[in-house]
Design a protein around this motif. Structure first.
Motif, PDB file in Angstrom:
ATOM      1  N   VAL A  91     -15.245-133.580 -45.837  1.00  0.00           N
ATOM      2  CA  VAL A  91     -15.559-132.401 -46.692  1.00  0.00           C
ATOM      3  C   VAL A  91     -16.963-132.348 -46.635  1.00  0.00           C
ATOM      4  N   GLU A  92     -17.863-133.317 -46.722  1.00  0.00           N
ATOM      5  CA  GLU A  92     -19.282-133.545 -46.485  1.00  0.00           C
ATOM      6  C   GLU A  92     -19.881-132.511 -45.313  1.00  0.00           C
ATOM      7  N   ILE A  98     -20.905-125.058 -44.296  1.00  0.00           N
ATOM      8  CA  ILE A  98     -21.051-123.752 -45.293  1.00  0.00           C
ATOM      9  C   ILE A  98     -22.513-123.479 -45.728  1.00  0.00           C
ATOM     10  N   GLU A  99     -23.217-124.385 -46.251  1.00  0.00           N
ATOM     11  CA  GLU A  99     -24.661-124.404 -46.530  1.00  0.00           C
ATOM     12  C   GLU A  99     -25.628-123.795 -45.366  1.00  0.00           C
ATOM     13  N   TYR A 101     -24.301-121.935 -42.915  1.00  0.00           N
ATOM     14  CA  TYR A 101     -23.883-120.559 -42.911  1.00  0.00           C
ATOM     15  C   TYR A 101     -24.686-119.488 -43.764  1.00  0.00           C
ATOM     16  N   VAL A 102     -24.646-120.091 -45.023  1.00  0.00           N
ATOM     17  CA  VAL A 102     -24.869-119.414 -46.305  1.00  0.00           C
ATOM     18  C   VAL A 102     -26.689-118.979 -46.055  1.00  0.00           C
ATOM     19  N   GLU A 103     -27.401-120.218 -45.545  1.00  0.00           N
ATOM     20  CA  GLU A 103     -28.860-120.016 -45.420  1.00  0.00           C
ATOM     21  C   GLU A 103     -29.196-118.836 -44.190  1.00  0.00           C
ATOM     22  N   GLU A 104     -28.437-118.839 -43.127  1.00  0.00           N
ATOM     23  CA  GLU A 104     -28.352-117.986 -42.122  1.00  0.00           C
ATOM     24  C   GLU A 104     -28.224-116.490 -42.646  1.00  0.00           C
ATOM     25  N   ARG A 105     -27.187-116.329 -43.414  1.00  0.00           N
ATOM     26  CA  ARG A 105     -26.746-115.062 -43.852  1.00  0.00           C
ATOM     27  C   ARG A 105     -27.868-114.254 -44.796  1.00  0.00           C
ATOM     28  N   ASN A 106     -28.627-115.210 -45.470  1.00  0.00           N
ATOM     29  CA  ASN A 106     -29.695-115.108 -46.537  1.00  0.00           C
ATOM     30  C   ASN A 106     -30.888-114.684 -45.730  1.00  0.00           C
ATOM     31  N   ARG A 107     -31.198-114.896 -44.568  1.00  0.00           N
ATOM     32  CA  ARG A 107     -32.238-114.513 -43.715  1.00  0.00           C
ATOM     33  C   ARG A 107     -32.327-113.080 -43.349  1.00  0.00           C
TER      34      ARG A 107
END
Length: 107
Positions: A91-92, A98-99, A101-107
């Motif tokens: 899970v970790e 996921i974190e 992936y989210v950081e890459e999408r926000n760039r």
């Protein structure tokens, strides 16, 4: 009619919780990515082997039923803790992916 079960009564707890142990081990195999067919075949072979050992070793084991139940219960407990810790690690790792992936999408 049920007299044949009397010989197995001292080991009844181990028989019940041994089946739970098989489920824990199978779930660990699935989580680890084992091939389901190979895992099924190996599980069936282990059950057959355990049946043979149990059939021939019951008379000897009855003398040590308390010790056997304690060791079996301890093993089941340890395997359960291990399965929960391994699941938490997964899970970790998933949360880290996921974190990222989210950081890459926000760039």
């Amino acid at each position: 009619m049920l007299e044949f079960l009397a010989a197995y009564l001292p080991l009844l707890g181990l028989l019940i919780f041994g089946n739970i142990e098989n489920l824990v081990l199978a779930s660990q195999g699935v989580v680890a990515g084992a091939k389901p067919l190979r895992l099924s075949i190996l599980s069936i072979l282990c059950v057959i082997l355990w049946l043979i050992v149990g059939t021939f070793g019951t008379q000897i084991a009855l003398q040590y039923s308390n010790i056997i139940e304690f060791i079996g219960g301890l093993a089941i407990f340890v395997l359960g803790i291990q399965a929960m810790l391994d699941a938490r690690k997964d899970v970790e790792t998933e949360e880290e992916i996921i974190e990222e992936y989210v950081e890459e999408r926000n760039r």
